[in-house]
Scaffold this motif. Sequence first.
Motif, PDB file in Angstrom:
ATOM      1  N   LEU A  50      -1.478  -0.015   3.484  1.00  0.00           N
ATOM      2  CA  LEU A  50      -1.195  -1.175   4.336  1.00  0.00           C
ATOM      3  C   LEU A  50      -2.394  -2.113   4.421  1.00  0.00           C
ATOM      4  O   LEU A  50      -3.535  -1.709   4.213  1.00  0.00           O
ATOM      5  N   THR A  51      -2.106  -3.364   4.775  1.00  0.00           N
ATOM      6  CA  THR A  51      -3.163  -4.339   5.024  1.00  0.00           C
ATOM      7  C   THR A  51      -3.255  -4.540   6.537  1.00  0.00           C
ATOM      8  O   THR A  51      -2.280  -4.952   7.174  1.00  0.00           O
ATOM      9  N   ASN A  81       2.537  -7.988   5.669  1.00  0.00           N
ATOM     10  CA  ASN A  81       2.363  -6.965   4.636  1.00  0.00           C
ATOM     11  C   ASN A  81       3.395  -7.104   3.522  1.00  0.00           C
ATOM     12  O   ASN A  81       3.101  -6.836   2.362  1.00  0.00           O
TER      13      ASN A  81
END
Length: 656
Positions: A50-51, A81
């Motif tokens: 994930l960011t 995301n």
Amino acid sequence: MSETSTQLYPPPAEMARTAHVPGFAAYQALVQEADADHQAFWGRLARDVLTWRTPFTQVLDESNAPFYRWFEGGTLNASHNCLDVNVERGLGDKTALIFEADDGTITRESYRQLLARVCRTANALRAMGVQKGDRVVIYMAMSIEGVATMQACARIGAIHSVVFGGFSAQALRDRIADTGASLVITADEQVRGGKRLPLKAIVDDALALGGCEAVRQVLMYTRTGGQVPFVPGRDVKMSELLPEQADTCEPEWVDAEHPLFLLYTSGSTGAPKGVQHSTGGYLLHAALTTRWTFDLRPEDVFWCTADIGWVTGHTYITYGPLALGATQVVFEGVPTYPDASRFWQMIHKHQVSIFYTAPTAIRSLIKACEAAPAQHPRHFDLSSLRILGSVGEPINPAAWTWYHEHVGGGRCPIVDTFWQTETGGHMITPLPGATPLVPGSCTLPFPGIAATIVDETGNELPWGQGGMLVVKRPWPSMIRTIWGNPERFKKSYFPEELGGTIYLAGDGAVRDEQTGYFTITGRIDDVLNVSGHRMGTMEIESALVAHTELVAEAAVVGRPDDTTGEAICAFVVLKRARPTGEEAQRIAKELRDWVAKEIGPIAKPKDIRFGDNLPKTRSGKIMRRLLRSVAAGQAITQDTSTLENPQILTQLAEVN
Ligand code: PRX
């Protein structure tokens, strides 16, 4: 067990070398990593997959178990995301969605276009006054707009609750009322199998039933342009509001635990429950399972045939594949229209490489293709396929073998994925480059998922002994609570008898004595699975007795069905004399239509049997065990000595 179920299918050699999880040893290494340090394992993956806007400071907070909190301190946005991150990675021109309408019209949308659409929709929602934490009910069919609407809610931190387009006005009302939604998003009509079906009119009926006073506005997507009622001041057309909106929209950065969505599902008792999912943990598992279970590669074309009204459509259409920048097919129609070769034609046309569907669809296509051999998959070039998936109910070895041979050309692994609305993503499933397959078994837990089998007191059972399926450790995408009912959440899923912190799935299971492979043996509660749709027997009983003019008492059970897995069988005592012959058929039809109106066509009982009474113990308890045998047409072998009225069983065995 049938013969085929003992045959082992090893992963294709090439996949065992190149897959994201390459070979069984790689799978075992991940399992060991998770066992050695559960939090470090999930923390590593959460950072990889994930960011985050702000990094989390703690992986898991167990201080208020079973209300587990994941990725404390972290903030992110699910839509960011799924869209912005992919555009920033250079995938802006890559096709995100290939939409095929019921009539075959194809629309493609790139990541850049989808991002712009989601931003316009998100801006429109904000303009309508929707704020972070507000609930938005979505009652739409399969469409790019449906997916974009879910993403738009996520973008502004609103909590969506999608209601399947087959639910009735009454069922929709109950869900709108329970969420306290301020906005409903719908379409004028939906198109399936060449027919137009109402959506907006059902929303109007639902709101007219009362209890949804929080709803201030209804936003409508124009799918067919059909004549639908319009309430000035309340109803707004997407086609009028969206073009005015900017196509950029700053995401609302939310805590990892911020609710992403509510999805209603059936339990054994009471009204459907609003399963609440989080943003960070849910999105992590959605993306990770899409990557590992389907071995997703950049060049894949992914097609999950589920509807966005069910959890499979959430995790494996709206969130998982988009979070990974995949190209996917979204299909409006049904597998048998215009004929039973629709899926095969679409797989070829769109060069689908990963195909994910339900056993019930496979079984109905087997039947249809036997009846019309020209529609059989062998006549179509399905060489683009590399992986097949199954979800929603057990897949019987005969259907598995047909799917493997005729759809997968004998070369594509089938991932039989066991999971639930509550689990957010896959729990027990093969990984295509790692796990040798056995037809009818969902094989082994996904890395990090501590699934096991226990008896009523929570003692772990040895392989070979059937019991209750549980998960011993929390995992990121687990249900967070039941909306508005934390007590029911604890009682349903974390019962005190099992210690209060172990997740009870509600399914029975057994592990193979040699391999430890899991086979799901079916629900251990009063939940039915009809065509992969989950329904509570109590809900259908309540719908029947709500027909106060006709029905005195009703009991509903499931019986095995070759196509739908289980079929609904209702035993009904009327307020008038027990009907027979034509009258019985007429009343049965009236009651079926009534249930369709109360819940939706998917809840219509297949059999309705009338009796002067129901089999009861002397204390007045209905003996469902016996009714299950009667419904299945089995001889009664159980002890009936506690029964008040044993002769009633003969009467109930009569089919109208
Ligand atoms: O009984 C299990 C069955 O479907 C139930 C979950 O239903 P639902 O929440 O509607 O989610 C369906 C899509 C994930 C489970 O409790 N089930 C689901 N997948 C399988 C299955 N049973 C056997 N094998 C499966 N692969």
